[in-house]
Design a protein around this motif. Sequence first.
Motif, PDB file in Angstrom:
ATOM      1  N   ALA A   1       0.812  -1.223   0.000  1.00 24.53           N
ATOM      2  CA  ALA A   1       0.000   0.000   0.000  1.00 24.53           C
ATOM      3  C   ALA A   1       0.845   1.274   0.000  1.00 24.53           C
ATOM      4  N   ARG A   2       2.138   1.133   0.267  1.00 20.83           N
ATOM      5  CA  ARG A   2       3.016   2.310   0.208  1.00 20.83           C
ATOM      6  C   ARG A   2       3.172   2.827  -1.223  1.00 20.83           C
ATOM      7  N   SER A   3       2.984   1.953  -2.186  1.00 22.88           N
ATOM      8  CA  SER A   3       3.151   2.349  -3.587  1.00 22.88           C
ATOM      9  C   SER A   3       2.045   3.322  -3.980  1.00 22.88           C
ATOM     10  N   PRO A   4       2.389   4.437  -4.617  1.00 21.22           N
ATOM     11  CA  PRO A   4       1.373   5.429  -4.987  1.00 21.22           C
ATOM     12  C   PRO A   4       0.291   4.865  -5.907  1.00 21.22           C
ATOM     13  N   ASP A   5       0.640   3.851  -6.696  1.00 21.70           N
ATOM     14  CA  ASP A   5      -0.348   3.327  -7.644  1.00 21.70           C
ATOM     15  C   ASP A   5      -1.110   2.111  -7.101  1.00 21.70           C
ATOM     16  N   TYR A   6      -0.873   1.779  -5.824  1.00 22.77           N
ATOM     17  CA  TYR A   6      -1.646   0.676  -5.227  1.00 22.77           C
ATOM     18  C   TYR A   6      -3.007   1.227  -4.791  1.00 22.77           C
ATOM     19  N   PRO A   7      -4.115   0.495  -5.056  1.00 24.97           N
ATOM     20  CA  PRO A   7      -5.443   1.102  -4.871  1.00 24.97           C
ATOM     21  C   PRO A   7      -5.991   1.077  -3.449  1.00 24.97           C
ATOM     22  N   ALA A   8      -5.165   0.694  -2.478  1.00 29.50           N
ATOM     23  CA  ALA A   8      -5.647   0.601  -1.095  1.00 29.50           C
ATOM     24  C   ALA A   8      -4.678   1.257  -0.138  1.00 29.50           C
ATOM     25  N   GLU A   9      -5.217   1.701   0.992  1.00 32.71           N
ATOM     26  CA  GLU A   9      -4.388   2.082   2.138  1.00 32.71           C
ATOM     27  C   GLU A   9      -4.870   1.284   3.338  1.00 32.71           C
ATOM     28  N   ILE A  10      -3.940   0.890   4.188  1.00 36.66           N
ATOM     29  CA  ILE A  10      -4.289   0.142   5.401  1.00 36.66           C
ATOM     30  C   ILE A  10      -4.574   1.164   6.491  1.00 36.66           C
ATOM     31  N   VAL A  11      -5.828   1.229   6.915  1.00 39.56           N
ATOM     32  CA  VAL A  11      -6.233   2.291   7.852  1.00 39.56           C
ATOM     33  C   VAL A  11      -6.389   1.797   9.283  1.00 39.56           C
ATOM     34  N   GLY A  12      -6.439   0.471   9.480  1.00 36.79           N
ATOM     35  CA  GLY A  12      -6.607  -0.039  10.841  1.00 36.79           C
ATOM     36  C   GLY A  12      -6.263  -1.514  10.918  1.00 36.79           C
ATOM     37  N   VAL A  13      -5.805  -1.922  12.091  1.00 37.58           N
ATOM     38  CA  VAL A  13      -5.509  -3.331  12.360  1.00 37.58           C
ATOM     39  C   VAL A  13      -6.212  -3.714  13.651  1.00 37.58           C
ATOM     40  N   LEU A  14      -7.008  -4.760  13.570  1.00 35.42           N
ATOM     41  CA  LEU A  14      -7.829  -5.218  14.696  1.00 35.42           C
ATOM     42  C   LEU A  14      -7.424  -6.639  15.051  1.00 35.42           C
ATOM     43  N   SER A  15      -7.228  -6.905  16.330  1.00 36.06           N
ATOM     44  CA  SER A  15      -6.834  -8.235  16.777  1.00 36.06           C
ATOM     45  C   SER A  15      -7.749  -8.732  17.883  1.00 36.06           C
ATOM     46  N   ASN A  16      -7.910 -10.053  17.950  1.00 35.66           N
ATOM     47  CA  ASN A  16      -8.619 -10.659  19.069  1.00 35.66           C
ATOM     48  C   ASN A  16      -7.657 -10.969  20.216  1.00 35.66           C
ATOM     49  N   ARG A  17      -6.404 -10.596  20.062  1.00 40.19           N
ATOM     50  CA  ARG A  17      -5.402 -10.799  21.124  1.00 40.19           C
ATOM     51  C   ARG A  17      -4.650  -9.493  21.340  1.00 40.19           C
ATOM     52  N   ALA A  18      -4.746  -8.950  22.535  1.00 39.27           N
ATOM     53  CA  ALA A  18      -4.080  -7.675  22.838  1.00 39.27           C
ATOM     54  C   ALA A  18      -2.567  -7.788  22.712  1.00 39.27           C
ATOM     55  N   ALA A  19      -2.040  -9.008  22.916  1.00 41.35           N
ATOM     56  CA  ALA A  19      -0.587  -9.205  22.877  1.00 41.35           C
ATOM     57  C   ALA A  19      -0.074  -9.563  21.482  1.00 41.35           C
ATOM     58  N   ALA A  20      -0.917  -9.529  20.467  1.00 32.04           N
ATOM     59  CA  ALA A  20      -0.473  -9.880  19.116  1.00 32.04           C
ATOM     60  C   ALA A  20       0.665  -8.961  18.681  1.00 32.04           C
ATOM     61  N   PRO A  21       1.834  -9.514  18.324  1.00 32.66           N
ATOM     62  CA  PRO A  21       2.969  -8.664  17.928  1.00 32.66           C
ATOM     63  C   PRO A  21       2.658  -7.760  16.738  1.00 32.66           C
ATOM     64  N   GLY A  22       1.738  -8.178  15.882  1.00 35.34           N
ATOM     65  CA  GLY A  22       1.395  -7.370  14.715  1.00 35.34           C
ATOM     66  C   GLY A  22       0.800  -6.022  15.072  1.00 35.34           C
ATOM     67  N   LEU A  23       0.159  -5.919  16.236  1.00 36.01           N
ATOM     68  CA  LEU A  23      -0.414  -4.632  16.647  1.00 36.01           C
ATOM     69  C   LEU A  23       0.682  -3.589  16.848  1.00 36.01           C
ATOM     70  N   GLN A  24       1.774  -4.013  17.485  1.00 41.99           N
ATOM     71  CA  GLN A  24       2.887  -3.088  17.720  1.00 41.99           C
ATOM     72  C   GLN A  24       3.504  -2.657  16.400  1.00 41.99           C
ATOM     73  N   LEU A  25       3.625  -3.600  15.476  1.00 44.06           N
ATOM     74  CA  LEU A  25       4.177  -3.280  14.160  1.00 44.06           C
ATOM     75  C   LEU A  25       3.308  -2.240  13.452  1.00 44.06           C
ATOM     76  N   ALA A  26       1.984  -2.451  13.531  1.00 44.76           N
ATOM     77  CA  ALA A  26       1.063  -1.502  12.889  1.00 44.76           C
ATOM     78  C   ALA A  26       1.167  -0.119  13.529  1.00 44.76           C
ATOM     79  N   GLU A  27       1.262  -0.086  14.866  1.00 44.44           N
ATOM     80  CA  GLU A  27       1.396   1.204  15.567  1.00 44.44           C
ATOM     81  C   GLU A  27       2.653   1.942  15.121  1.00 44.44           C
ATOM     82  N   GLN A  28       3.747   1.183  14.925  1.00 45.58           N
ATOM     83  CA  GLN A  28       4.996   1.806  14.467  1.00 45.58           C
ATOM     84  C   GLN A  28       4.842   2.417  13.075  1.00 45.58           C
ATOM     85  N   GLU A  29       3.878   1.890  12.308  1.00 46.48           N
ATOM     86  CA  GLU A  29       3.606   2.416  10.966  1.00 46.48           C
ATOM     87  C   GLU A  29       2.595   3.566  11.005  1.00 46.48           C
TER      88      GLU A  29
END
Length: 199
Positions: free
Chosen positions: A26-54
Amino acid sequence: MTTEKKRVAVLISGRGSNMKALIEAARSPDYPAEIVGVLSNRAAAPGLQLAEQEGIATASVAQSRFPSRDMLEDTMTQILESWETDYVCLAGFMRILGEDFVERWAGRLINIHPSLLPAYKGLDTHDRAIADGAKEHGCSVHFVTPGLDEGPVIAKARVPVLPDDTPDILAARVLEQEHLIYPLALRDLIEGKVALPER
């Protein structure tokens, strides 16, 4: 001419490596989407921290906080709507979603699954492929429908199963392909090249 990017939310339960692949695409200017939110059923999911850093909005909802799955999924929908979500991508989201939620997002809800569907629905796909002596394995992006891993397939990628493969080695080879095909499948969906057939 620049067209406005569609707003995509990603649902995760763990490290979010496919989420990361979507964010990078989605960083590419010609990609048709942007990632606006990440939702997890686990508060400790490492991906949440990665998304926050972005700089991406995050939220977590644990089933234990809700008396029923319907109430949990109503809350999930409220969060997704607060992000003005157009499309939802499941990326290692380890919960079976209820019919009301699936129907609410029908045609705009996709998942990546580590097998060549319809083979090996559910869990432990790599172990099962090796145990069966399968010569070929891979991954599939599919529309989410009420049946488990039953929705129409949008894209597949194939890898050989080698004689000395372990489930972990095979999983790593499949994961490389997942990271390639998921952004392509999402692009095809947003650009109208694929659609959920009328049921």
